[in-house]
Design a protein around this motif. Structure first.
Motif, short mmCIF file in Angstrom:
data_model
loop_
_atom_site.label_atom_id
_atom_site.label_comp_id
_atom_site.label_asym_id
_atom_site.label_seq_id
_atom_site.Cartn_x
_atom_site.Cartn_y
_atom_site.Cartn_z
N THR A 167 8.83 4.90 -13.14
CA THR A 167 9.63 4.10 -14.07
C THR A 167 9.29 2.62 -13.91
O THR A 167 8.97 2.16 -12.81
CB THR A 167 11.14 4.27 -13.82
N VAL A 168 9.35 1.92 -15.01
CA VAL A 168 9.16 0.47 -15.02
C VAL A 168 10.55 -0.14 -15.09
O VAL A 168 11.34 0.22 -15.96
CB VAL A 168 8.29 0.04 -16.23
N ARG A 169 10.83 -1.06 -14.16
CA ARG A 169 12.15 -1.70 -14.12
C ARG A 169 11.99 -3.17 -14.49
O ARG A 169 11.68 -4.00 -13.64
CB ARG A 169 12.76 -1.56 -12.73
N GLU A 190 0.84 -1.21 0.00
CA GLU A 190 0.00 0.00 0.00
C GLU A 190 0.87 1.25 0.00
O GLU A 190 0.60 2.22 -0.72
CB GLU A 190 -0.94 0.02 1.21
N VAL A 191 1.93 1.24 0.80
CA VAL A 191 2.85 2.38 0.84
C VAL A 191 3.51 2.55 -0.53
O VAL A 191 3.64 3.67 -1.04
CB VAL A 191 3.90 2.21 1.96
N SER A 192 3.89 1.44 -1.16
CA SER A 192 4.49 1.50 -2.50
C SER A 192 3.51 2.10 -3.51
O SER A 192 3.91 2.88 -4.38
CB SER A 192 4.91 0.11 -2.97
N LEU A 193 2.23 1.74 -3.37
CA LEU A 193 1.22 2.30 -4.29
C LEU A 193 1.10 3.81 -4.12
O LEU A 193 0.96 4.55 -5.09
CB LEU A 193 -0.14 1.64 -4.04
N ILE A 194 1.16 4.28 -2.87
CA ILE A 194 1.09 5.73 -2.61
C ILE A 194 2.29 6.42 -3.25
O ILE A 194 2.15 7.45 -3.92
CB ILE A 194 1.04 6.02 -1.09
N LEU A 195 3.47 5.83 -3.06
CA LEU A 195 4.68 6.41 -3.66
C LEU A 195 4.61 6.39 -5.18
O LEU A 195 5.01 7.36 -5.84
CB LEU A 195 5.92 5.66 -3.17
N ASP A 196 4.09 5.29 -5.73
CA ASP A 196 3.96 5.21 -7.19
C ASP A 196 2.99 6.26 -7.72
O ASP A 196 3.22 6.85 -8.78
CB ASP A 196 3.50 3.81 -7.62
N ALA A 197 1.90 6.49 -6.99
CA ALA A 197 0.93 7.51 -7.41
C ALA A 197 1.59 8.89 -7.43
O ALA A 197 1.38 9.67 -8.36
CB ALA A 197 -0.29 7.50 -6.48
N ALA A 198 2.40 9.16 -6.41
CA ALA A 198 3.11 10.45 -6.35
C ALA A 198 4.11 10.56 -7.51
O ALA A 198 4.24 11.62 -8.13
CB ALA A 198 3.83 10.60 -5.01
N LYS A 199 4.81 9.45 -7.81
CA LYS A 199 5.77 9.46 -8.93
C LYS A 199 5.05 9.67 -10.26
O LYS A 199 5.55 10.38 -11.13
CB LYS A 199 6.55 8.14 -8.97
N LEU A 200 3.87 9.03 -10.42
CA LEU A 200 3.09 9.23 -11.65
C LEU A 200 2.73 10.70 -11.82
O LEU A 200 2.85 11.25 -12.91
CB LEU A 200 1.82 8.38 -11.60
N GLU A 201 2.26 11.32 -10.73
CA GLU A 201 1.86 12.73 -10.75
C GLU A 201 3.04 13.60 -11.19
O GLU A 201 2.87 14.57 -11.92
CB GLU A 201 1.38 13.19 -9.37
N ALA A 202 4.23 13.26 -10.68
CA ALA A 202 5.42 14.07 -10.96
C ALA A 202 6.09 13.68 -12.27
O ALA A 202 7.08 14.29 -12.67
CB ALA A 202 6.41 13.93 -9.80
#
Length: 193
Positions: free
Chosen positions: A83-85, A67-79
């Motif tokens: 990245t896909v690794r 869940e924390v990773s999803l929050i961080l991913d959402a913030a990265k998407l916004e910014a």
């Protein structure tokens, strides 16, 4: 004139997102806390009961991290920094590992987790972390909405030069008039009564 309708809509979506995240984070934290308290208490537990509690703590900790990773991913998407690794890997193992995490939860609710994974799936390049998160979300949602005694089927098979993956259950499903919300940012479809 300054139209504040869009600003109000975005503010409401962010508030909804915050409420959803609080709910999603509170649930695993509550399970971890309750399991830990039971392990620390003077209540006599069998080795099997202790193992189940440890497994529950482990699986809920993984849920929390996801869940924390999803929050961080959402913030990265916004910014614009998401990245896909991709790495060369075994999708069969990723699927099986993610399904295994949910066995205790499914067993507790008398739900069968049935996997049908083509043993001939080739190894290929994909992002195991993000694919794993997708599986976590799909299986977790299926568990939420599948009635006790139900079944969740996870399949993966080759279809030409592609891999077809499916997670299906015998829960209520998403009403047709709400399906357009599936990929809308900050939205959650209400639990059926």
């Amino acid at each position: 004139l300054h139209d504040i309708t869009i600003e109000q809509s975005v503010a409401q979506m962010k508030e909804d997102f915050t409420n959803i995240m609080v709910h999603e984070l509170r649930s695993p934290l509550t399970s971890i806390k309750a399991s830990t308290e039971l392990l620390r208490s003077q209540t006599p537990l069998t080795p099997e009961e202790k193992q189940k509690l440890i497994q529950l703590i482990f699986s809920q900790s993984n849920n929390l991290l996801d869940e924390v990773s999803l929050i961080l991913d959402a913030a990265k998407l916004e910014a614009g920094l998401f990245t896909v690794r991709k790495t060369h890997g075994d999708l069969k193992k990723v699927i099986q590992d993610r399904v295994t995490v949910f066995f205790p939860q499914a067993e507790e609710r008398f739900i069968k987790l049935i996997t049908d994974i083509d043993p001939d799936l080739p190894n290929f390049s994909f992002d195991p972390n993000h694919i794993g998160q997708v599986f976590n979300n799909l299986i977790s949602n299926s568990l939420k909405f599948t009635p006790s005694g139900g079944e969740i089927h996870i399949t993966a098979k080759k279809n030409g030069d592609k891999v077809e993956i499916s997670v299906s259950d015998n829960g209520a499903g998403i009403p047709k008039d709400k399906q357009h919300l599936l990929f809308t940012k900050f939205s959650q479809i209400a639990t059926p009564n």
